[in-house]
Design a protein around this motif. Sequence first.
Motif, PDB file in Angstrom:
ATOM      1  N   UNK A 221       0.815  -1.222   0.000  1.00 47.92           N
ATOM      2  CA  UNK A 221       0.000   0.000   0.000  1.00 47.92           C
ATOM      3  C   UNK A 221       0.843   1.263   0.000  1.00 47.92           C
ATOM      4  N   UNK A 222       1.823   1.340   0.911  1.00 45.43           N
ATOM      5  CA  UNK A 222       2.663   2.536   0.956  1.00 45.43           C
ATOM      6  C   UNK A 222       3.632   2.608  -0.213  1.00 45.43           C
ATOM      7  N   UNK A 223       4.024   1.444  -0.736  1.00 46.83           N
ATOM      8  CA  UNK A 223       4.824   1.459  -1.953  1.00 46.83           C
ATOM      9  C   UNK A 223       4.040   2.061  -3.112  1.00 46.83           C
ATOM     10  N   UNK A 224       2.739   1.723  -3.165  1.00 47.95           N
ATOM     11  CA  UNK A 224       1.873   2.293  -4.205  1.00 47.95           C
ATOM     12  C   UNK A 224       1.707   3.794  -4.019  1.00 47.95           C
ATOM     13  N   UNK A 225       1.557   4.242  -2.765  1.00 52.47           N
ATOM     14  CA  UNK A 225       1.448   5.680  -2.487  1.00 52.47           C
ATOM     15  C   UNK A 225       2.698   6.413  -2.975  1.00 52.47           C
ATOM     16  N   UNK A 226       3.879   5.854  -2.674  1.00 51.87           N
ATOM     17  CA  UNK A 226       5.120   6.472  -3.133  1.00 51.87           C
ATOM     18  C   UNK A 226       5.209   6.527  -4.638  1.00 51.87           C
TER      19      UNK A 226
END
Length: 605
Positions: free
Chosen positions: A243-248
């Motif tokens: 999820x946070x990889x996608x946000x980045x």
Amino acid sequence: MVSTTTTSNATATNETLPDMSIAPFATALNGVNQTMNMVFRDAIWWGLGVLAMAILTIRLTQRAMAHWRHMSAMGLSADQQAYWAKHTRSIFWKFKKYILYAPLGRKRHNREIKLSKAGNMGTMPSRFHSILIAIFILSNLAFCCVLNYGRPNKWSIIAELRGRTGVLAVVNMIALVIFAGRNNPLIPLLQISFDTYNLMHRWIGRMVVLEVVIHTICWAVVKHAATGWSGMWEMMVDDPFIGWGTVGTVAMVILVIQSFSPIRHAFYEVFLNVHIILAFVAILGTWIHCRVANLPMTTWVEALFILWVLERCIRFARILWFNYSRKEGWTKATIQALPGDACRVTLRLPKQATIKPGSHAYLRFGSVKLWDSHPFSIAWVEDKPRNPVLPYSEKGDSQKPQDTDLVSDVSFIIQAQTGMTRTLFEKAYASHGKTINTRAAFEGPYGGHHSLDSYGHVVLFAGSSGITHQIPYVQHLIQGFNDGTVATRKITLVWITRETESLEWVRPWMDTILHMPRRREILNIKLFVTRPQNARQIVSQSTTVQMTPGRPNVDLLMEKEMESQKGAMCVTVCGPGGLADNVRGAVRKAQHRGVVDFIEESFTW
């Protein structure tokens, strides 16, 4: 009927369960060749380090040569400096002509490429910059292509590419953050302008986003093959690693889209603020992405975040240091609207500031878009006593001031364009006396790394408000000539402006320069007014101050300067991109005739 139903249920079950021969390669470091990743990490860091050391060695050699020339020529007359006007080896002038000073193509470098008034495509990198950019891009692409194609499981090859691009992206992000900083210590150390670092920042950023996108696609391809779209979506929503990889990733993609030149130029002030927010989100997303999986890149992300925050803290500290004192309070600004849609801005700093010629600063105004800051060349600096000298008596006897501290008045010329500069001018123009007073913030000084003291002959080209960059050099060199501290024996100032009204911008400072002792012995001023209301009114004031209607022939001007060259020559230019390209071309043509160095001051963004 029963068999059909059973088959359908089995198919549905297989679609939701991961294929165990594929699924492992969508998670963690499975299939990733971490050993080779570290080899390529070291290759990039060593490459940047070796490049920095090579440039530092060259710069130190140049400084030593300039110091030797300065000490040797300082006491010599113009004719006695002939030795320094000659080349010792042809390789130096050929490198400058064909590589260092050369545009990518025939001529165009700093003249903006415009599809329309709103469609600004930016500028072209120089030939030297293009070589560095090409080496960087090609090396990163080559590192991404070095994979173990002999693996029997193709999904593991994709996983290896996923790991490679992820590592390279984080490695490059460190250089990306360093090159974006105004307070980058490499700027004064290597004497490379922030404009050059900003150019490299943009290209490194593009490569980082490309690697991040490939990294994400590699994960998505393997994950989709293992679990389908439902499995992908479930991980993006429920798994903080993905999820946070996608946000980045999303933040970086938006960053590169909004950094596209037409968007950046059309909405620069909005772009800058959004750029900072998205950069923070991208770094945060990358850190959580690495932290959750305990990846070895976590410490790298923490390091680059510390660098990013530290640079912002240094900016704030600069602002606080130069703009506040207990005795004077906060910096005050006087803004006067002038003919030609320009403002003369004078900041009274609450303390003395040491500012070298060629410096610039970022300004903020309390009453006009406080959070927006723009760089402007520093035109004039005047140090004054904190408390004026008071007379003893009515006879006017001077009284020694009790407070000997000095404060600095720092002046700028700000030509109204769009956004903050236009608002500033309109506000001053509409006020009583066309002058307003407000609180302001001075962030700087930056730049000022180029000393012209060792050159016997200096030629300064200025276009429009670019005159503000050249005036401090003129004042400094004339004063040094009188004091016997510079080698300069001839200064030619060429100023191109549209209308005679623009002369009012710098009149008080030029009056001071024209009244300096022995000014006529060293300074020649050539003014070119490109759009005079009446060409007959353009009259030269004297033999040392010449005014001409129309545009100058830069090649012809340089030819005349070369015919009367006094020692080593330095040519500098600050102005529109077209003028800068013309001066660059003229300097390149003169390289074989003698020592002629070139300095271009520009704020490209």
